[in-house]
Design a protein around this motif. Structure first.
Motif, PDB file in Angstrom:
ATOM      1  N   GLY A   1       0.775  -1.225   0.000  1.00  0.00           N
ATOM      2  CA  GLY A   1       0.000   0.000   0.000  1.00  0.00           C
ATOM      3  C   GLY A   1       0.811   1.282   0.000  1.00  0.00           C
ATOM      4  N   TYR A   2       2.137   1.162   0.049  1.00  0.00           N
ATOM      5  CA  TYR A   2       2.991   2.353   0.138  1.00  0.00           C
ATOM      6  C   TYR A   2       4.217   2.219  -0.752  1.00  0.00           C
ATOM      7  CZ  TYR A   2       0.427   3.343   4.421  1.00  0.00           C
ATOM      8  OH  TYR A   2      -0.566   3.587   5.341  1.00  0.00           O
ATOM      9  N   VAL A   3       4.697   3.357  -1.194  1.00  0.00           N
ATOM     10  CA  VAL A   3       6.054   3.484  -1.724  1.00  0.00           C
ATOM     11  C   VAL A   3       6.796   4.185  -0.604  1.00  0.00           C
ATOM     12  CG1 VAL A   3       7.505   4.526  -3.487  1.00  0.00           C
ATOM     13  CG2 VAL A   3       5.204   3.720  -4.076  1.00  0.00           C
ATOM     14  N   ARG A   4       7.992   3.724  -0.277  1.00  0.00           N
ATOM     15  CA  ARG A   4       8.687   4.349   0.852  1.00  0.00           C
ATOM     16  C   ARG A   4      10.185   4.412   0.629  1.00  0.00           C
ATOM     17  NH1 ARG A   4       9.143   0.285   5.928  1.00  0.00           N
ATOM     18  NH2 ARG A   4       9.956  -1.513   4.820  1.00  0.00           N
ATOM     19  N   ARG A   5      10.770   5.377   1.304  1.00  0.00           N
ATOM     20  CA  ARG A   5      12.219   5.570   1.285  1.00  0.00           C
ATOM     21  C   ARG A   5      12.655   5.981   2.684  1.00  0.00           C
ATOM     22  NH1 ARG A   5      10.983   3.703  -2.802  1.00  0.00           N
ATOM     23  NH2 ARG A   5      11.579   4.229  -4.928  1.00  0.00           N
ATOM     24  N   TYR A   6      13.931   5.812   2.942  1.00  0.00           N
ATOM     25  CA  TYR A   6      14.529   6.297   4.184  1.00  0.00           C
ATOM     26  C   TYR A   6      15.584   7.333   3.830  1.00  0.00           C
ATOM     27  CZ  TYR A   6      12.370   2.506   6.783  1.00  0.00           C
ATOM     28  OH  TYR A   6      11.460   1.669   7.368  1.00  0.00           O
ATOM     29  N   VAL A   7      15.709   8.329   4.672  1.00  0.00           N
ATOM     30  CA  VAL A   7      16.726   9.352   4.507  1.00  0.00           C
ATOM     31  C   VAL A   7      17.257   9.687   5.897  1.00  0.00           C
ATOM     32  CG1 VAL A   7      15.105  11.302   4.627  1.00  0.00           C
ATOM     33  CG2 VAL A   7      17.255  11.555   3.363  1.00  0.00           C
ATOM     34  N   ALA A   8      18.490  10.089   5.978  1.00  0.00           N
ATOM     35  CA  ALA A   8      19.056  10.548   7.251  1.00  0.00           C
ATOM     36  C   ALA A   8      18.952  12.067   7.282  1.00  0.00           C
ATOM     37  CB  ALA A   8      20.506  10.112   7.390  1.00  0.00           C
ATOM     38  N   ASP A   9      18.504  12.609   8.411  1.00  0.00           N
ATOM     39  CA  ASP A   9      18.459  14.068   8.561  1.00  0.00           C
ATOM     40  C   ASP A   9      19.897  14.584   8.683  1.00  0.00           C
ATOM     41  OD1 ASP A   9      19.262  13.811  11.260  1.00  0.00           O
ATOM     42  OD2 ASP A   9      17.378  14.565  12.076  1.00  0.00           O
ATOM     43  N   PRO A  10      20.129  15.876   8.826  1.00  0.00           N
ATOM     44  CA  PRO A  10      21.502  16.394   8.857  1.00  0.00           C
ATOM     45  C   PRO A  10      22.349  15.839  10.003  1.00  0.00           C
ATOM     46  CG  PRO A  10      19.938  18.200   8.628  1.00  0.00           C
ATOM     47  CD  PRO A  10      19.144  16.954   8.877  1.00  0.00           C
ATOM     48  N   PHE A  11      21.702  15.205  10.978  1.00  0.00           N
ATOM     49  CA  PHE A  11      22.411  14.697  12.152  1.00  0.00           C
ATOM     50  C   PHE A  11      22.565  13.182  12.126  1.00  0.00           C
ATOM     51  CE2 PHE A  11      19.460  18.203  13.082  1.00  0.00           C
ATOM     52  CZ  PHE A  11      20.388  19.223  13.042  1.00  0.00           C
ATOM     53  N   GLY A  12      22.067  12.536  11.064  1.00  0.00           N
ATOM     54  CA  GLY A  12      22.167  11.088  10.942  1.00  0.00           C
ATOM     55  C   GLY A  12      20.968  10.329  11.471  1.00  0.00           C
ATOM     56  N   ASN A  13      19.932  11.027  11.935  1.00  0.00           N
ATOM     57  CA  ASN A  13      18.723  10.357  12.407  1.00  0.00           C
ATOM     58  C   ASN A  13      17.945   9.790  11.221  1.00  0.00           C
ATOM     59  OD1 ASN A  13      18.868  11.067  15.261  1.00  0.00           O
ATOM     60  ND2 ASN A  13      18.445  13.156  14.592  1.00  0.00           N
ATOM     61  N   ARG A  14      17.443   8.583  11.384  1.00  0.00           N
ATOM     62  CA  ARG A  14      16.678   7.919  10.331  1.00  0.00           C
ATOM     63  C   ARG A  14      15.273   8.509  10.236  1.00  0.00           C
ATOM     64  NH1 ARG A  14      15.185   1.477  10.239  1.00  0.00           N
ATOM     65  NH2 ARG A  14      15.148   1.257   7.986  1.00  0.00           N
ATOM     66  N   ILE A  15      14.846   8.828   9.009  1.00  0.00           N
ATOM     67  CA  ILE A  15      13.520   9.368   8.745  1.00  0.00           C
ATOM     68  C   ILE A  15      12.891   8.511   7.635  1.00  0.00           C
ATOM     69  CG2 ILE A  15      12.196  11.376   7.985  1.00  0.00           C
ATOM     70  CD1 ILE A  15      13.739  11.928  10.574  1.00  0.00           C
ATOM     71  N   GLU A  16      11.690   8.018   7.862  1.00  0.00           N
ATOM     72  CA  GLU A  16      10.973   7.256   6.843  1.00  0.00           C
ATOM     73  C   GLU A  16       9.986   8.182   6.134  1.00  0.00           C
ATOM     74  OE1 GLU A  16       8.393   3.127   6.282  1.00  0.00           O
ATOM     75  OE2 GLU A  16       8.903   3.816   8.299  1.00  0.00           O
ATOM     76  N   LEU A  17       9.932   8.062   4.814  1.00  0.00           N
ATOM     77  CA  LEU A  17       9.023   8.837   3.984  1.00  0.00           C
ATOM     78  C   LEU A  17       8.108   7.847   3.261  1.00  0.00           C
ATOM     79  CD1 LEU A  17      11.749  11.191   2.500  1.00  0.00           C
ATOM     80  CD2 LEU A  17      10.196  11.706   4.406  1.00  0.00           C
ATOM     81  N   LEU A  18       6.810   8.008   3.442  1.00  0.00           N
ATOM     82  CA  LEU A  18       5.828   7.091   2.870  1.00  0.00           C
ATOM     83  C   LEU A  18       4.853   7.825   1.963  1.00  0.00           C
ATOM     84  CD1 LEU A  18       4.855   5.530   6.286  1.00  0.00           C
ATOM     85  CD2 LEU A  18       5.802   4.173   4.435  1.00  0.00           C
ATOM     86  N   GLU A  19       4.522   7.210   0.837  1.00  0.00           N
ATOM     87  CA  GLU A  19       3.449   7.729  -0.015  1.00  0.00           C
ATOM     88  C   GLU A  19       2.492   6.580  -0.303  1.00  0.00           C
ATOM     89  OE1 GLU A  19       2.782  10.401  -3.992  1.00  0.00           O
ATOM     90  OE2 GLU A  19       4.543   9.120  -3.956  1.00  0.00           O
ATOM     91  N   ARG A  20       1.204   6.813  -0.106  1.00  0.00           N
ATOM     92  CA  ARG A  20       0.211   5.781  -0.408  1.00  0.00           C
ATOM     93  C   ARG A  20       0.167   5.532  -1.904  1.00  0.00           C
ATOM     94  NH1 ARG A  20      -2.941   8.682   3.718  1.00  0.00           N
ATOM     95  NH2 ARG A  20      -3.069   7.321   5.527  1.00  0.00           N
ATOM     96  N   CYS A  21      -0.011   4.263  -2.265  1.00  0.00           N
ATOM     97  CA  CYS A  21      -0.138   3.951  -3.702  1.00  0.00           C
ATOM     98  C   CYS A  21      -1.373   3.115  -3.945  1.00  0.00           C
ATOM     99  CB  CYS A  21       1.093   3.242  -4.226  1.00  0.00           C
ATOM    100  SG  CYS A  21       1.523   1.694  -3.421  1.00  0.00           S
TER     101      CYS A  21
END
Length: 120
Positions: free
Chosen positions: A100-120
């Protein structure tokens, strides 16, 4: 007395990281920065909020990035956001599919993990 809702997410950052946090969370992710209440402003850090979306960054003197624990942000037009992040030097990576999602992970400027989700 059950928990009713999540009020906000607090993410740690190193002292002096406010400008980098603003560039990433307000500039790239588009979450407006709000002034912290006067009684909390002396602690440093910054708050980003739009409606029910509330992300607070607090200073942690002995900072270590969260590489597993993370917030997951629901986004619109993930491809455009990933391109904007890449143009600013933030590489987004794929992970296991999630129905149900397309998703990616990115690190913020401090190295914290952030998940980005888009419904599909």
């Amino acid at each position: 007395m059950p928990v009713e809702a999540l009020d906000h997410v607090q993410i740690a950052m190193p002292p002096g990281g406010e400008a980098a946090a603003h560039s990433f969370y307000a500039g790239l992710l588009g979450i407006p920065e709000l002034p912290k209440p006067a009684n909390l402003a002396a602690r440093g850090g910054c708050w980003f909020e739009r409606g029910a979306l509330k992300v607070h960054l607090g200073l942690e003197p002995d900072f270590r990035p969260a590489r597993k624990a993370h917030p997951a942000f629901l986004v619109t037009d993930l491809a455009a956001l990933v391109a904007a992040l890449a143009a600013d030097g933030f590489a987004a990576v794929e992970d296991e599919p999630l129905a149900g999602y397309v998703r990616r992970y990115v690190a913020d400027p401090f190295g914290n993990r952030i998940e980005l989700l888009e419904r599909c």
